[in-house]
Design a protein around this motif. Sequence first.
Motif, PDB file in Angstrom:
ATOM      1  N   ASP A   1       0.778  -1.279  -0.001  1.00 44.71           N
ATOM      2  CA  ASP A   1      -0.054  -0.005  -0.031  1.00 44.71           C
ATOM      3  C   ASP A   1       0.699   1.219   0.142  1.00 44.71           C
ATOM      4  O   ASP A   1       1.362   1.655   1.017  1.00 44.71           O
ATOM      5  CB  ASP A   1      -0.962  -0.042   1.143  1.00 44.71           C
ATOM      6  N   LYS A   2       1.247   1.771  -1.156  1.00 43.78           N
ATOM      7  CA  LYS A   2       1.931   2.921  -1.221  1.00 43.78           C
ATOM      8  C   LYS A   2       1.171   4.174  -1.152  1.00 43.78           C
ATOM      9  O   LYS A   2       0.110   4.409  -1.234  1.00 43.78           O
ATOM     10  CB  LYS A   2       2.496   2.952  -2.812  1.00 43.78           C
ATOM     11  N   SER A   3       1.863   5.307  -0.485  1.00 39.91           N
ATOM     12  CA  SER A   3       1.171   6.549  -0.162  1.00 39.91           C
ATOM     13  C   SER A   3       0.696   7.164  -1.442  1.00 39.91           C
ATOM     14  O   SER A   3       1.388   7.096  -2.400  1.00 39.91           O
ATOM     15  CB  SER A   3       2.222   7.554   0.613  1.00 39.91           C
ATOM     16  N   TRP A   4      -0.130   7.919  -1.285  1.00 40.48           N
ATOM     17  CA  TRP A   4      -0.888   8.519  -2.495  1.00 40.48           C
ATOM     18  C   TRP A   4      -0.191   9.658  -2.772  1.00 40.48           C
ATOM     19  O   TRP A   4       0.630  10.356  -1.902  1.00 40.48           O
ATOM     20  CB  TRP A   4      -2.175   9.078  -2.227  1.00 40.48           C
ATOM     21  N   PRO A   5       0.411   9.925  -4.059  1.00 43.86           N
ATOM     22  CA  PRO A   5      -0.371   9.527  -5.365  1.00 43.86           C
ATOM     23  C   PRO A   5       0.470   8.320  -5.771  1.00 43.86           C
ATOM     24  O   PRO A   5      -0.057   8.012  -6.969  1.00 43.86           O
ATOM     25  CB  PRO A   5      -0.260  10.905  -6.163  1.00 43.86           C
ATOM     26  N   THR A   6       1.185   7.850  -5.448  1.00 40.38           N
ATOM     27  CA  THR A   6       1.788   6.495  -5.799  1.00 40.38           C
ATOM     28  C   THR A   6       0.999   5.393  -5.831  1.00 40.38           C
ATOM     29  O   THR A   6       0.278   5.113  -4.846  1.00 40.38           O
ATOM     30  CB  THR A   6       3.218   6.284  -5.135  1.00 40.38           C
ATOM     31  N   LYS A   7       0.930   4.746  -6.962  1.00 42.20           N
ATOM     32  CA  LYS A   7      -0.090   3.528  -7.234  1.00 42.20           C
ATOM     33  C   LYS A   7       0.428   2.353  -6.412  1.00 42.20           C
ATOM     34  O   LYS A   7       1.664   2.113  -6.183  1.00 42.20           O
ATOM     35  CB  LYS A   7      -0.044   3.416  -8.710  1.00 42.20           C
ATOM     36  N   ASP A   8      -0.323   1.642  -6.060  1.00 46.10           N
ATOM     37  CA  ASP A   8      -0.068   0.485  -4.990  1.00 46.10           C
ATOM     38  C   ASP A   8       1.006  -0.678  -5.906  1.00 46.10           C
ATOM     39  O   ASP A   8       0.621  -0.826  -7.034  1.00 46.10           O
ATOM     40  CB  ASP A   8      -1.068  -0.196  -4.433  1.00 46.10           C
ATOM     41  N   LEU A   9       1.882  -1.030  -5.140  1.00 48.89           N
ATOM     42  CA  LEU A   9       2.781  -2.092  -5.937  1.00 48.89           C
ATOM     43  C   LEU A   9       1.957  -3.460  -5.648  1.00 48.89           C
ATOM     44  O   LEU A   9       1.894  -3.807  -4.629  1.00 48.89           O
ATOM     45  CB  LEU A   9       4.012  -2.195  -5.523  1.00 48.89           C
ATOM     46  N   CYS A  10       1.792  -4.161  -6.797  1.00 49.28           N
ATOM     47  CA  CYS A  10       1.140  -5.559  -6.701  1.00 49.28           C
ATOM     48  C   CYS A  10       1.693  -6.511  -7.674  1.00 49.28           C
ATOM     49  O   CYS A  10       2.241  -6.322  -8.560  1.00 49.28           O
ATOM     50  CB  CYS A  10      -0.347  -5.535  -6.991  1.00 49.28           C
ATOM     51  N   TYR A  11       1.620  -7.711  -7.054  1.00 49.02           N
ATOM     52  CA  TYR A  11       2.389  -8.822  -7.706  1.00 49.02           C
ATOM     53  C   TYR A  11       1.769  -9.171  -9.011  1.00 49.02           C
ATOM     54  O   TYR A  11       2.356  -9.457 -10.174  1.00 49.02           O
ATOM     55  CB  TYR A  11       2.423 -10.249  -6.789  1.00 49.02           C
ATOM     56  N   GLY A  12       0.280  -9.141  -9.119  1.00 53.75           N
ATOM     57  CA  GLY A  12      -0.464  -9.523 -10.161  1.00 53.75           C
ATOM     58  C   GLY A  12      -1.068 -10.776  -9.734  1.00 53.75           C
ATOM     59  O   GLY A  12      -0.895 -11.404  -8.854  1.00 53.75           O
ATOM     60  N   TRP A  13      -2.543 -10.907 -10.321  1.00 54.45           N
ATOM     61  CA  TRP A  13      -3.296 -11.930  -9.944  1.00 54.45           C
ATOM     62  C   TRP A  13      -2.823 -13.459 -10.543  1.00 54.45           C
ATOM     63  O   TRP A  13      -2.387 -13.531 -11.587  1.00 54.45           O
ATOM     64  CB  TRP A  13      -4.883 -11.664 -10.545  1.00 54.45           C
ATOM     65  N   ASP A  14      -2.712 -14.298  -9.573  1.00 49.75           N
ATOM     66  CA  ASP A  14      -2.435 -15.649  -9.604  1.00 49.75           C
ATOM     67  C   ASP A  14      -3.585 -16.307  -9.582  1.00 49.75           C
ATOM     68  O   ASP A  14      -4.587 -16.209  -8.592  1.00 49.75           O
ATOM     69  CB  ASP A  14      -1.445 -16.081  -8.607  1.00 49.75           C
ATOM     70  N   LYS A  15      -3.765 -17.566 -10.161  1.00 48.92           N
ATOM     71  CA  LYS A  15      -4.947 -18.295 -10.197  1.00 48.92           C
ATOM     72  C   LYS A  15      -4.445 -19.713  -9.322  1.00 48.92           C
ATOM     73  O   LYS A  15      -3.558 -20.323  -9.958  1.00 48.92           O
ATOM     74  CB  LYS A  15      -5.505 -18.689 -11.669  1.00 48.92           C
ATOM     75  N   GLN A  16      -5.194 -20.040  -8.280  1.00 51.30           N
ATOM     76  CA  GLN A  16      -5.220 -21.327  -7.627  1.00 51.30           C
ATOM     77  C   GLN A  16      -6.328 -22.033  -7.398  1.00 51.30           C
ATOM     78  O   GLN A  16      -7.621 -21.284  -7.532  1.00 51.30           O
ATOM     79  CB  GLN A  16      -4.466 -20.997  -6.213  1.00 51.30           C
ATOM     80  N   VAL A  17      -6.223 -23.087  -7.290  1.00 53.90           N
ATOM     81  CA  VAL A  17      -7.585 -24.042  -7.185  1.00 53.90           C
ATOM     82  C   VAL A  17      -7.439 -24.571  -5.714  1.00 53.90           C
ATOM     83  O   VAL A  17      -6.278 -25.179  -5.501  1.00 53.90           O
ATOM     84  CB  VAL A  17      -7.615 -25.249  -8.449  1.00 53.90           C
TER      85      VAL A  17
END
Length: 125
Positions: free
Chosen positions: A106-122
């Motif tokens: 969760d980066k401080s505004w106005p910086t966009k949050d840094l995310c790994y990206g969506w992984d799909k798991q079952v």
Amino acid sequence: MRKHRLITGISIASALLLAAALPASARTTEVTTTQTITGARGEFQLVFKHIWVYDTACDDDSVYVQWKTVGGAVQTIPNKLGCGEFTVGAVPMGKGTTVLWQTCVDKSWPTKDLCYGWDKQVVLG
């Protein structure tokens, strides 16, 4: 803050005792998938259906994991405890359910949050 750390320590000790009490077959069947980005690590336990969120940086940014089922609403597991701390959240889905998840800082505004990206798991359990 000291009371929280004591409770966390007790929780960790309880989890370790519980894990030791499980039969060897139960301990060895857990499957964990991991996402690591600068400042955060997420671990998704596919059998016991829990996500662990670790804050790996000593900065002012909190971390979180988001998860959802296909077509479902996004759920968030936050960790605002700080450097070296973790939180755990349950993923109450049945065996065979497809879950999408991502670990974020969760980066401080106005910086966009840094995310790994969506992984799909079952879910396995």
